[in-house]
Design a protein around this motif. Sequence first.
Motif, PDB file in Angstrom:
ATOM      1  N   UNK A  87      -9.611 -11.811  12.731  1.00 30.19           N
ATOM      2  CA  UNK A  87     -11.046 -11.695  12.536  1.00 30.19           C
ATOM      3  C   UNK A  87     -11.373 -12.410  11.233  1.00 30.19           C
ATOM      4  N   UNK A  88     -12.492 -13.131  11.200  1.00 23.87           N
ATOM      5  CA  UNK A  88     -12.854 -13.870  10.000  1.00 23.87           C
ATOM      6  C   UNK A  88     -13.152 -12.937   8.827  1.00 23.87           C
ATOM      7  N   UNK A  89     -13.786 -11.804   9.100  1.00 22.11           N
ATOM      8  CA  UNK A  89     -14.178 -10.886   8.033  1.00 22.11           C
ATOM      9  C   UNK A  89     -13.172  -9.760   7.816  1.00 22.11           C
ATOM     10  N   UNK A  90     -12.682  -9.159   8.904  1.00 22.02           N
ATOM     11  CA  UNK A  90     -11.835  -7.976   8.773  1.00 22.02           C
ATOM     12  C   UNK A  90     -10.619  -8.054   9.702  1.00 22.02           C
ATOM     13  N   UNK A  91      -9.656  -8.925   9.390  1.00 23.16           N
ATOM     14  CA  UNK A  91      -8.432  -8.953  10.201  1.00 23.16           C
ATOM     15  C   UNK A  91      -7.693  -7.622  10.063  1.00 23.16           C
ATOM     16  N   UNK A 150       0.843  -1.199   0.000  1.00 21.36           N
ATOM     17  CA  UNK A 150       0.000   0.000   0.000  1.00 21.36           C
ATOM     18  C   UNK A 150       0.876   1.246   0.000  1.00 21.36           C
ATOM     19  N   UNK A 151       0.324   2.337  -0.516  1.00 19.70           N
ATOM     20  CA  UNK A 151       1.061   3.606  -0.519  1.00 19.70           C
ATOM     21  C   UNK A 151       0.680   4.482   0.672  1.00 19.70           C
ATOM     22  N   UNK A 204      -3.758   4.245  13.333  1.00 19.24           N
ATOM     23  CA  UNK A 204      -3.242   3.199  14.222  1.00 19.24           C
ATOM     24  C   UNK A 204      -3.684   1.790  13.856  1.00 19.24           C
ATOM     25  N   UNK A 205      -4.618   1.653  12.890  1.00 14.24           N
ATOM     26  CA  UNK A 205      -5.046   0.321  12.454  1.00 14.24           C
ATOM     27  C   UNK A 205      -5.161   0.273  10.933  1.00 14.24           C
ATOM     28  N   UNK A 206      -4.978  -0.915  10.389  1.00 16.86           N
ATOM     29  CA  UNK A 206      -5.133  -1.133   8.952  1.00 16.86           C
ATOM     30  C   UNK A 206      -5.797  -2.480   8.736  1.00 16.86           C
ATOM     31  N   UNK A 207      -6.964  -2.459   8.082  1.00 16.24           N
ATOM     32  CA  UNK A 207      -7.652  -3.701   7.742  1.00 16.24           C
ATOM     33  C   UNK A 207      -6.912  -4.388   6.602  1.00 16.24           C
ATOM     34  N   UNK A 208      -6.779  -5.702   6.697  1.00 12.71           N
ATOM     35  CA  UNK A 208      -6.099  -6.480   5.667  1.00 12.71           C
ATOM     36  C   UNK A 208      -7.113  -6.952   4.623  1.00 12.71           C
ATOM     37  N   UNK A 237     -17.205   2.759   0.937  1.00 13.38           N
ATOM     38  CA  UNK A 237     -17.041   3.384  -0.360  1.00 13.38           C
ATOM     39  C   UNK A 237     -16.330   2.503  -1.360  1.00 13.38           C
ATOM     40  N   UNK A 238     -16.437   1.182  -1.187  1.00 11.15           N
ATOM     41  CA  UNK A 238     -15.829   0.261  -2.131  1.00 11.15           C
ATOM     42  C   UNK A 238     -14.414  -0.151  -1.784  1.00 11.15           C
ATOM     43  N   UNK A 239     -13.805   0.508  -0.775  1.00 13.98           N
ATOM     44  CA  UNK A 239     -12.447   0.147  -0.393  1.00 13.98           C
ATOM     45  C   UNK A 239     -12.440  -0.761   0.801  1.00 13.98           C
TER      46      UNK A 239
END
Length: 199
Positions: A111-115, A67-68, A74-78, A195-197
């Motif tokens: 997390x199953x949906x949003x680690x 990612x750029x 402090x968090x980033x969803x994978x 928003x699609x991201x």
Amino acid sequence: MMLIEETTVPAGALPVAVFKEHLRLGTGFADDGLQDGLIESFLRSAMAAVEARTGKALIERTFSWTVSRWRGTDTQTLPIGPVSAVVSVTLADRAGGEELVDAERYVLCPDMQRPMVKSVSGSLPTIPVAGSAKVEMLAGFGPEWSDLPADLAQAVMMLAAHYYEYRHEVQYDGGCMPFGVSALIERYRTLRISGGGVA
């Protein structure tokens, strides 16, 4: 952002024999293994299709995600799940120089949906201007076919059988999955609400 599959599913983890039973192919013949390569290709194709629809890695393997910028401080969803380990986080500047981030600075929130990757204290490491961050992770339900939830395993079998049955068809059908497959995978699909991201 770019997600790359760094390692592939080993042939030994594919349920070739189980799929042959599912297709009710004859056994005990001299050419029993003649279609194994074809069967493996249909299983891989079906797995890829299910993974694309659900955002889940089925058989465990290594992925890298570049990612750029971080979406949060402090968090980033994978972008894929389930993630069992973050192997490394590497920062790169625009000149190509790389810096390995100390693993003590972040933690995986499974997390199953949003680690997510979360900063232990303060914010995630700053990505250099015109640079990037690469997260290498281990994702999947497990290294063996038996590690998959039963409904996802059944969905792959059904879709691979569909591909096998209609392998000579060349007419475009719009890319729709058979209803039974769609019903089985529906609960695993990630709901996009940002928003699609990836939120």
